[in-house]
Design a protein around this motif. Structure first.
Motif, PDB file in Angstrom:
ATOM      1  N   MET A 150       0.868  -1.189   0.000  1.00  0.00           N
ATOM      2  CA  MET A 150       0.000   0.000   0.000  1.00  0.00           C
ATOM      3  C   MET A 150       0.899   1.232   0.000  1.00  0.00           C
ATOM      4  N   ALA A 151       1.641   1.410  -1.074  1.00  0.00           N
ATOM      5  CA  ALA A 151       2.575   2.538  -1.137  1.00  0.00           C
ATOM      6  C   ALA A 151       2.723   3.027  -2.562  1.00  0.00           C
ATOM      7  N   SER A 152       3.124   4.282  -2.686  1.00  0.00           N
ATOM      8  CA  SER A 152       3.374   4.879  -3.998  1.00  0.00           C
ATOM      9  C   SER A 152       4.628   5.727  -3.923  1.00  0.00           C
ATOM     10  N   SER A 153       5.212   5.935  -5.091  1.00  0.00           N
ATOM     11  CA  SER A 153       6.318   6.871  -5.178  1.00  0.00           C
ATOM     12  C   SER A 153       5.711   8.231  -5.489  1.00  0.00           C
ATOM     13  N   LEU A 154       6.061   9.215  -4.678  1.00  0.00           N
ATOM     14  CA  LEU A 154       5.583  10.574  -4.927  1.00  0.00           C
ATOM     15  C   LEU A 154       6.661  11.315  -5.692  1.00  0.00           C
ATOM     16  N   VAL A 155       6.263  11.953  -6.800  1.00  0.00           N
ATOM     17  CA  VAL A 155       7.209  12.739  -7.603  1.00  0.00           C
ATOM     18  C   VAL A 155       6.613  14.145  -7.696  1.00  0.00           C
ATOM     19  N   LEU A 156       7.247  15.076  -7.020  1.00  0.00           N
ATOM     20  CA  LEU A 156       6.687  16.428  -6.929  1.00  0.00           C
ATOM     21  C   LEU A 156       7.639  17.427  -7.568  1.00  0.00           C
ATOM     22  N   THR A 157       7.114  18.223  -8.509  1.00  0.00           N
ATOM     23  CA  THR A 157       7.952  19.213  -9.202  1.00  0.00           C
ATOM     24  C   THR A 157       7.512  20.626  -8.822  1.00  0.00           C
ATOM     25  N   LEU A 158       8.488  21.404  -8.349  1.00  0.00           N
ATOM     26  CA  LEU A 158       8.216  22.764  -7.886  1.00  0.00           C
ATOM     27  C   LEU A 158       9.460  23.622  -8.132  1.00  0.00           C
ATOM     28  N   PRO A 159       9.358  24.941  -7.954  1.00  0.00           N
ATOM     29  CA  PRO A 159      10.584  25.750  -7.992  1.00  0.00           C
ATOM     30  C   PRO A 159      11.550  25.274  -6.881  1.00  0.00           C
ATOM     31  N   PRO A 160      12.870  25.378  -7.139  1.00  0.00           N
ATOM     32  CA  PRO A 160      13.861  24.791  -6.229  1.00  0.00           C
ATOM     33  C   PRO A 160      13.709  25.201  -4.757  1.00  0.00           C
ATOM     34  N   GLN A 161      13.380  26.476  -4.485  1.00  0.00           N
ATOM     35  CA  GLN A 161      13.321  26.903  -3.078  1.00  0.00           C
ATOM     36  C   GLN A 161      12.144  26.249  -2.338  1.00  0.00           C
ATOM     37  N   GLU A 162      11.044  25.982  -3.050  1.00  0.00           N
ATOM     38  CA  GLU A 162       9.895  25.313  -2.412  1.00  0.00           C
ATOM     39  C   GLU A 162      10.229  23.852  -2.123  1.00  0.00           C
ATOM     40  N   ILE A 163      10.953  23.223  -3.041  1.00  0.00           N
ATOM     41  CA  ILE A 163      11.365  21.825  -2.830  1.00  0.00           C
ATOM     42  C   ILE A 163      12.304  21.756  -1.631  1.00  0.00           C
TER      43      ILE A 163
END
Ligand SMILES: Cc1cc2nc3c(=O)[nH]c(=O)nc-3n(C[C@H](O)[C@H](O)[C@H](O)COP(=O)(O)OP(=O)(O)OC[C@H]3O[C@@H](n4cnc5c(N)ncnc54)[C@H](O)[C@@H]3O)c2cc1C
Length: 397
Positions: free
Chosen positions: A221-234
């Motif tokens: 029961m798991a997923s890989s999260l891939v989140l894209t944002l501007p570098p400072q937010e990441i």
């Protein structure tokens, strides 16, 4: 005593594409030396790096041919049944599935470190592969009859040098080969999240306003999260305490999978696409990210890397069978032509998609929604993309 080693092929960089290249060349009967910067323990047992690689049917067949697939435990291979693409709050997803395709899965998700382990395990048992960890290349001299690679442990003379040292390839730079570098001005954070509701083996790519999210199924029961944002937010998210991070991610994914909990380390990748001006020079070929470093959004980087080294291995082995030279210029030219044909449009198309979906201004949003609506209704387009996702072309020689 001379410490000059003689080999047919010297591969610089023992990442997934470098090791696959070594295995296919060695299985074809050539002697191969792989020079890898990392020490042996890290090379043989690479840790989790956040990447879940979506493998096509063709890639799995190539991994089988290298012998690496047998070393990857089936428990870590997750079949992908459906891919969904959404944009903003526009609830009309574009979906791709296996219906009518006669197969059970669009592809398979396997974490990058498991692929690397499998390839290393296969390579270490090949008698004609020499693995040299902890080795930094200093200079390469490409002569008429062979290339001399000077490194911290001595010298290797090879008929062919294969640069597989990643998207900022020092070997490419040493050879004076330039590259198109596309900086997307975004960073990607990847990690694993356990969740309450099942994912049903569906991958979601959601181009939301101000963020791009992918949720890729992994076993359990798991997923890989891939989140894209501007570098400072990441940066802020990566250092956020776990409890706050879990709450923030649930908010960002719109509570799609119920309660979520971080179950891995978090990893950040700055997004830069790279395309080498040339893939070959005298007695030199570029493979993997050193040749074409794709934006991960279309999940093509490693798949194309595997394809490229397969093309190279076939050309080189055929040349050796004809005249005995692994660095045959005609074979390198044929590889260059075929690999460019396989990658140029995909590279440009992927950059276009990545740019279109990271701008939130009014024309971009409307174009995105219109594209999804049209694409979902146009059956031939869906069929073509599904074929591209699966890549079922035969790979047997
Ligand atoms: C978040 C993310 C998700 C991704 N998802 C997918 C996906 O779903 N599907 C897909 O197909 N691709 C995906 N990719 C792309 C894929 O990970 C890469 O294309 C692949 O790892 C490239 O392999 P490589 O062997 O060419 O390079 P690398 O993995 O970069 O390996 C290069 C190797 O060379 C070594 N090295 C570097 N310099 C030297 C030197 N001077 N001397 C000796 N050794 C050296 C390094 O230590 C390393 O071992 C993803 C990438 C990211 C970042």
């Amino acid at each position: 005593m001379s410490d000059i080693q003689q080999t047919d092929v010297a591969v610089i960089g023992g990442g997934p594409v470098g090791l696959a290249t070594a295995l296919l060349m060695a299985r074809g009967g050539l002697s191969v030396t792989v020079l890898e910067r990392a020490p042996l323990d890290i090379w043989s047992e690479p840790g989790f790096d956040g990447r879940e690689i979506a493998l096509t049917h063709h890639s799995v067949r190539l991994l089988e041919q290298t012998g690496a697939w047998a070393h990857i435990p089936q428990a870590v291979v997750c079949p992908l049944k459906e891919a969904r693409i959404e944009t903003g709050s526009f609830r009309h997803p574009l979906t791709f599935d296996t219906r009518g395709e006669g197969v059970d899965a669009l592809g398979w998700l396997v974490s990058n470190n498991q692929i690397r382990r499998g390839l290393f395990a296969a390579a270490q048992y090949m008698p004609n592969i020499t693995l040299q960890p902890g080795t930094a290349v200093q200079t390469i001299r490409q002569g008429q009859d062979y290339a001399a690679v000077h490194h911290t442990g001595g010298q290797v003379n090879a008929k062919l040098v294969v640069a597989a040292d990643g998207r900022f390839s020092p070997t490419r730079q040493r050879a004076g080969i330039g590259a198109i570098v596309h900086d997307f001005g975004r960073s990607m954070m990847v990690c694993r999240m356990a969740h309450e509701s099942p994912h049903h083996n569906v991958a979601l790519q959601w181009f939301d306003e101000g963020q791009t999210i992918a949720l890729l199924p992994v076993n359990g029961m798991a997923s890989s999260l891939v989140l894209t944002l501007p570098p400072q937010e990441i940066e802020a998210l990566v250092h956020m305490p776990r409890e706050a991070f879990n709450a923030e991610i649930m908010r960002r994914v719109g509570n799609r999978l119920g309660a979520m909990r971080l179950v891995s380390t978090r990893h950040v990748y700055p997004l830069k696409g790279v395309y080498a001006h040339r893939f070959t020079a005298r007695r030199l070929a570029l493979v993997g990210d050193a040749a074409v470093g794709m934006h991960p959004i279309t999940a093509h980087g490693f798949n194309l890397g595997l394809k490229g080294q397969d093309i190279l291995a076939r050309q080189v082995l055929a040349a050796v069978a004809n005249n005995g030279d692994a660095g045959n210029p005609a074979a390198l030219r044929a590889f260059e032509r075929q690999h460019r044909k396989a990658t140029a449009l995909l590279f440009a198309g992927t950059n276009g998609i990545a740019s279109l979906y990271t701008h939130d201004g009014p024309p971009f949003r409307q174009i995105r929604e219109g594209c999804l609506r049209m694409a979902d209704r146009f059956a031939p387009f869906k069929k073509a993309v599904t074929s591209l996702l699966m890549d079922r072309q035969p790979s047997t020689p």
